[in-house]
Design a protein around this motif. Structure first.
Motif, PDB file in Angstrom:
ATOM      1  N   ILE A  20       0.750   2.293   0.532  1.00 31.22           N
ATOM      2  CA  ILE A  20       1.254   3.261  -0.446  1.00 31.22           C
ATOM      3  C   ILE A  20       0.989   2.743  -1.851  1.00 31.22           C
ATOM      4  O   ILE A  20       1.268   1.590  -2.158  1.00 31.22           O
ATOM      5  CB  ILE A  20       2.783   3.470  -0.247  1.00 31.22           C
ATOM      6  CG1 ILE A  20       3.049   4.033   1.161  1.00 31.22           C
ATOM      7  CG2 ILE A  20       3.362   4.390  -1.316  1.00 31.22           C
ATOM      8  CD1 ILE A  20       4.504   3.986   1.601  1.00 31.22           C
ATOM      9  N   GLN A  21       0.410   3.591  -2.685  1.00 20.69           N
ATOM     10  CA  GLN A  21       0.193   3.217  -4.080  1.00 20.69           C
ATOM     11  C   GLN A  21       0.745   4.337  -4.962  1.00 20.69           C
ATOM     12  O   GLN A  21       0.376   5.491  -4.804  1.00 20.69           O
ATOM     13  CB  GLN A  21      -1.297   2.989  -4.345  1.00 20.69           C
ATOM     14  CG  GLN A  21      -1.553   2.387  -5.710  1.00 20.69           C
ATOM     15  CD  GLN A  21      -2.871   1.612  -5.773  1.00 20.69           C
ATOM     16  OE1 GLN A  21      -3.727   1.761  -4.929  1.00 20.69           O
ATOM     17  NE2 GLN A  21      -3.030   0.798  -6.788  1.00 20.69           N
ATOM     18  N   LYS A  22       1.632   3.962  -5.882  1.00 17.05           N
ATOM     19  CA  LYS A  22       2.257   4.942  -6.793  1.00 17.05           C
ATOM     20  C   LYS A  22       2.822   6.135  -6.026  1.00 17.05           C
ATOM     21  O   LYS A  22       2.527   7.298  -6.339  1.00 17.05           O
ATOM     22  CB  LYS A  22       1.239   5.413  -7.835  1.00 17.05           C
ATOM     23  CG  LYS A  22       0.794   4.309  -8.772  1.00 17.05           C
ATOM     24  CD  LYS A  22      -0.189   4.829  -9.801  1.00 17.05           C
ATOM     25  CE  LYS A  22      -0.659   3.715 -10.706  1.00 17.05           C
ATOM     26  NZ  LYS A  22      -2.019   3.878 -11.178  1.00 17.05           N
ATOM     27  N   ASN A  23       3.621   5.846  -4.991  1.00 23.39           N
ATOM     28  CA  ASN A  23       4.271   6.869  -4.156  1.00 23.39           C
ATOM     29  C   ASN A  23       3.301   7.797  -3.421  1.00 23.39           C
ATOM     30  O   ASN A  23       3.686   8.848  -2.928  1.00 23.39           O
ATOM     31  CB  ASN A  23       5.248   7.731  -4.983  1.00 23.39           C
ATOM     32  CG  ASN A  23       6.380   6.876  -5.515  1.00 23.39           C
ATOM     33  OD1 ASN A  23       6.794   5.922  -4.863  1.00 23.39           O
ATOM     34  ND2 ASN A  23       6.869   7.195  -6.699  1.00 23.39           N
ATOM     35  N   LEU A  57      -3.022  -7.047   1.147  1.00 25.80           N
ATOM     36  CA  LEU A  57      -3.261  -8.327   1.822  1.00 25.80           C
ATOM     37  C   LEU A  57      -3.052  -9.519   0.891  1.00 25.80           C
ATOM     38  O   LEU A  57      -2.628 -10.575   1.331  1.00 25.80           O
ATOM     39  CB  LEU A  57      -4.675  -8.360   2.427  1.00 25.80           C
ATOM     40  CG  LEU A  57      -4.949  -7.344   3.541  1.00 25.80           C
ATOM     41  CD1 LEU A  57      -6.400  -7.400   3.979  1.00 25.80           C
ATOM     42  CD2 LEU A  57      -4.021  -7.554   4.733  1.00 25.80           C
ATOM     43  N   TYR A  58      -3.350  -9.357  -0.417  1.00 30.41           N
ATOM     44  CA  TYR A  58      -3.105 -10.513  -1.296  1.00 30.41           C
ATOM     45  C   TYR A  58      -1.858 -10.359  -2.173  1.00 30.41           C
ATOM     46  O   TYR A  58      -1.658 -11.071  -3.144  1.00 30.41           O
ATOM     47  CB  TYR A  58      -4.349 -10.915  -2.108  1.00 30.41           C
ATOM     48  CG  TYR A  58      -4.951  -9.941  -3.082  1.00 30.41           C
ATOM     49  CD1 TYR A  58      -4.411  -9.762  -4.352  1.00 30.41           C
ATOM     50  CD2 TYR A  58      -6.129  -9.261  -2.771  1.00 30.41           C
ATOM     51  CE1 TYR A  58      -4.997  -8.899  -5.266  1.00 30.41           C
ATOM     52  CE2 TYR A  58      -6.732  -8.401  -3.677  1.00 30.41           C
ATOM     53  CZ  TYR A  58      -6.155  -8.227  -4.929  1.00 30.41           C
ATOM     54  OH  TYR A  58      -6.750  -7.376  -5.838  1.00 30.41           O
ATOM     55  N   GLY A  59      -0.991  -9.436  -1.765  1.00 30.23           N
ATOM     56  CA  GLY A  59       0.331  -9.384  -2.381  1.00 30.23           C
ATOM     57  C   GLY A  59       0.406  -8.667  -3.712  1.00 30.23           C
ATOM     58  O   GLY A  59       1.369  -8.805  -4.452  1.00 30.23           O
ATOM     59  N   ASP A  60      -0.611  -7.860  -4.010  1.00 28.91           N
ATOM     60  CA  ASP A  60      -0.606  -7.125  -5.271  1.00 28.91           C
ATOM     61  C   ASP A  60       0.085  -5.768  -5.131  1.00 28.91           C
ATOM     62  O   ASP A  60       0.523  -5.183  -6.107  1.00 28.91           O
ATOM     63  CB  ASP A  60      -2.056  -6.930  -5.754  1.00 28.91           C
ATOM     64  CG  ASP A  60      -2.168  -6.986  -7.266  1.00 28.91           C
ATOM     65  OD1 ASP A  60      -1.397  -7.739  -7.886  1.00 28.91           O
ATOM     66  OD2 ASP A  60      -3.026  -6.268  -7.824  1.00 28.91           O
ATOM     67  N   LEU A  61       0.139  -5.284  -3.899  1.00 30.04           N
ATOM     68  CA  LEU A  61       0.871  -4.048  -3.583  1.00 30.04           C
ATOM     69  C   LEU A  61       1.842  -4.389  -2.459  1.00 30.04           C
ATOM     70  O   LEU A  61       1.456  -5.063  -1.501  1.00 30.04           O
ATOM     71  CB  LEU A  61      -0.087  -2.978  -3.041  1.00 30.04           C
ATOM     72  CG  LEU A  61      -0.794  -2.011  -3.968  1.00 30.04           C
ATOM     73  CD1 LEU A  61      -1.625  -1.045  -3.122  1.00 30.04           C
ATOM     74  CD2 LEU A  61       0.169  -1.233  -4.838  1.00 30.04           C
ATOM     75  N   PRO A  62       3.091  -3.933  -2.546  1.00 27.68           N
ATOM     76  CA  PRO A  62       4.035  -4.239  -1.461  1.00 27.68           C
ATOM     77  C   PRO A  62       3.722  -3.437  -0.201  1.00 27.68           C
ATOM     78  O   PRO A  62       3.239  -2.310  -0.278  1.00 27.68           O
ATOM     79  CB  PRO A  62       5.390  -3.830  -2.046  1.00 27.68           C
ATOM     80  CG  PRO A  62       5.076  -2.840  -3.120  1.00 27.68           C
ATOM     81  CD  PRO A  62       3.713  -3.166  -3.639  1.00 27.68           C
TER      82      PRO A  62
END
Length: 236
Positions: A20-23, A57-62
């Motif tokens: 999910i990115q920006k809802n 995968l590298y923790g930039d998006l939850p």
């Protein structure tokens, strides 16, 4: 596929994950399993969710939904303090190299090692020589990034990704700014790293010539879903 000794550790596991990115749900029902030492493409049209998947995968998006584990870290429980240690176990290579332009190749690498807790000067120097040697760039360590070709800068970026002995390299369009011949060299380098260092490589690309020349397993993002396939299927 035969089970090689030393393989079998899962470096990436995603189960019923939602990206999910920006809802906005970019990818749903994502199921991926990548083992140590595996080379795998990440393919799909621009905007199909490749970069968002890498960011998770590298923790930039939850990871808000589903199960996710990367190099032993639980992505659903990742707090801000877990991100630096997660990234120390990963190597990340971007399309635009992201070298610090105000310092030499060697000082770029020293910066990363010091930032990740290395203190002993001799160990730092020998590790830098090792990784530069492994990408055939040892003779260029005193050069500034602007004195290097694009391919040489990307080799340095790969050397930087190898500094902390990662179990996984995530490469986001690493040949996107390079000519075909140089792209092939970078591709061969990443492929040999996966075999010789028992380090998994997940490489996002839309360079179909390269995919055709170097067939491998691929994760394909399409219409909000993810499929695992072999790239030979694309050209049948």
């Amino acid at each position: 596929m035969p089970h090689r000794h030393g393989l079998g550790d899962d470096v990436i596991v995603l189960k019923n994950a939602k990206i999910i990115q920006k809802n906005f749900t970019v990818l749903s029902d994502v199921n991926i399993n990548i083992k140590t030492g595996k080379f795998c493409y990440l393919i799909g049209k621009t905007g199909s969710g490749k970069s968002s998947l890498l960011k998770v995968l590298y923790g930039d998006l939850p990871l808000k939904q589903g199960i996710g584990k990367v190099v032993g870290f639980d992505l659903s429980k990742l707090g801000a303090s877990d991100i630096p240690p997660l990234r120390r176990k990963l190597g990340i290579v971007f399309q635009d190299f992201q070298l610090l332009t105000d310092r030499t190749v060697e000082k770029n690498l020293i910066f990363v090692l010091r930032a990740t807790g290395w203190k002993d000067k001799n160990l730092i120097n020998s590790r830098i020589d090792e990784v530069l040697d492994s990408v055939s760039m040892k003779t260029k360590k005193h050069k500034m990034p602007h004195e290097l070709s694009g391919g040489e800068q990307q080799r340095v970026a790969i050397a930087r990704a190898l500094l902390n002995h990662p179990k996984l390299i995530l490469a986001d369009e690493p040949t996107g700014n390079l000519d075909p011949e140089t792209s092939n060299e970078i591709m061969l380098l990443l492929n040999s790293i996966s075999k010789e260092r028992n380090c998994a490589v997940l490489m996002a690309t839309h360079d179909y010539h390269m995919i055709q020349n170097y067939p491998a397993e691929a994760i394909r993002c399409e219409d909000g879903k993810v499929f695992t396939m072999n790239t030979t299927e694309l050209f049948e």
